[in-house]
Design an enzyme around this catalytic site. Sequence first.
Site, short mmCIF file in Angstrom:
data_model
loop_
_atom_site.label_atom_id
_atom_site.label_comp_id
_atom_site.label_asym_id
_atom_site.label_seq_id
_atom_site.Cartn_x
_atom_site.Cartn_y
_atom_site.Cartn_z
N LYS A 94 49.84 -15.10 -14.26
CA LYS A 94 49.25 -15.65 -15.47
C LYS A 94 48.61 -17.00 -15.17
O LYS A 94 49.19 -17.82 -14.45
CB LYS A 94 50.34 -15.78 -16.55
CG LYS A 94 49.84 -16.34 -17.87
CD LYS A 94 50.97 -16.42 -18.88
CE LYS A 94 50.49 -17.05 -20.19
NZ LYS A 94 51.55 -17.11 -21.21
N SER A 169 50.76 -15.22 -25.55
CA SER A 169 49.67 -15.70 -24.72
C SER A 169 49.55 -14.95 -23.39
O SER A 169 48.56 -15.12 -22.67
CB SER A 169 49.86 -17.19 -24.43
OG SER A 169 51.08 -17.42 -23.74
N SER A 193 55.39 -15.00 -26.53
CA SER A 193 54.29 -14.71 -25.61
C SER A 193 54.62 -13.76 -24.48
O SER A 193 53.73 -13.37 -23.73
CB SER A 193 53.74 -16.02 -25.03
OG SER A 193 53.10 -16.77 -26.04
#
Length: 469
Positions: A94, A169, A193
Amino acid sequence: MATDDRADGSASRSMDDPGLWSASEQTVAIAAGELSSRELVSHVIERIERLDGDINAVVTRDFEAALERAAAADAAQASGERLGPLHGVPFTAKDALMTAGIRSTGGARELADNVPDSDAAVVAAARAAGAIVIGKTNLPRWSADNQSFNDLFGTTSNPWDLSKVPGGSSGGAAAATAMGFTGFEIGTDIGGSIRFPASYNGIWGHKPSFGLIPTTGYLDHIRGGTTEPDINVFGPLTRSCDDLELLFDVLLRRETPWVPQLPPAPDDVGSLRVAAWLDDPYCPVDGDVLSVMGAAVDALEASGVSVDHEARPDIDPLPAWENGLWLVRAAMTLAGRGEGPKHRDWLEHHITREECRRKWAEFFTRYDAILMPVSFHPPFDHMPDGTFAERRIPANGVERPYIEMTRWTILTGMSYLPATVPPLGLTPHGLPIGFQVVGPYGGDRTTMALARRIGELTGGYQPPPRALG
């Protein structure tokens, strides 16, 4: 190649495509000489180049260096050396995680040219276990949305339906995992997230108990990386429960004196005391979501696990969520020149949080786990315009404030509780749904064990049709 039809419905060795195998299966195949690390990395790169266009999950690519690292892993194996439990497995990181030598932006223009010289602790742990970074995945600016778009890289779409969001996210991370662009991913979660993207993409996710896994190297603001925010955790996103358990152990803190001592997984999942809190006037759940969750609970009960549908913690959920939302916002707010929350304000809210945590702890003296929604709605249409205050989410024919989507996730997250998300199945519109298997603080192995049983009953991970193209 050998077949291994997995009971939990995870990516099975009976699939022809090794990109869709679980990371555990990939590393076993490499160890057995069924394929080399370089062959697997090359195959995953080809999948990304062929299939990622409309999804836009992998936004920074380090393919040439990854192939070199894969060749080195193969050379080590040829000489009798295993690099670790993830030997030769490719993974994406990520873009909120500092990754040495690879652009890492947090989705923000301010860090557009940022190339760290060190890894986030979790990236370093994955590399030390033998895994190979091949690129970075998309996210919202500073990881601050339940969608995954930013000015640098554009919008990531849900692989099950390109008109829908993949969640946030860790949306790019989850989409990449669902599509077989990576062996696994490591998400971040302060308000949901890990849990939203796991649910929305039909994969497995685990939000660990707060503090068990180090969160240094997190790019949530321009000077990020050196501190560990309140509530925020890092945890695995995978295609199997085996991988959740493997990555959890790989990522756990190792530095003294912070060496976690956790209860083991239960010997008999069938004897667990389980509660189900699937709906509530506090946050009514869309009928399509409720139907998928209810079917999973029915299957669990039919398998012999007793489920109490009335048990609840002694918590008033609305003020608890409001207090948790304040704490999340405080952890995400940069104070300066008198702006932002004062420490004394935080302490007052922390006291209220500790009262809530005590009530959760009392509840878990009577129950081992509770099943709760992640989201009151299925994956929703892209919503790039408007502020959090202006956006609305439809559920059961009613338009509700966007921020209310966190009502189920903050309720558990701000209390530092572990939550495992298994894939449960699809809505009538073909959209994935998961729920939270929540346990007491430190009860991570129990929530994963119960989630495994649920995955056995619901089919677990199934690849999106686009992943089979």
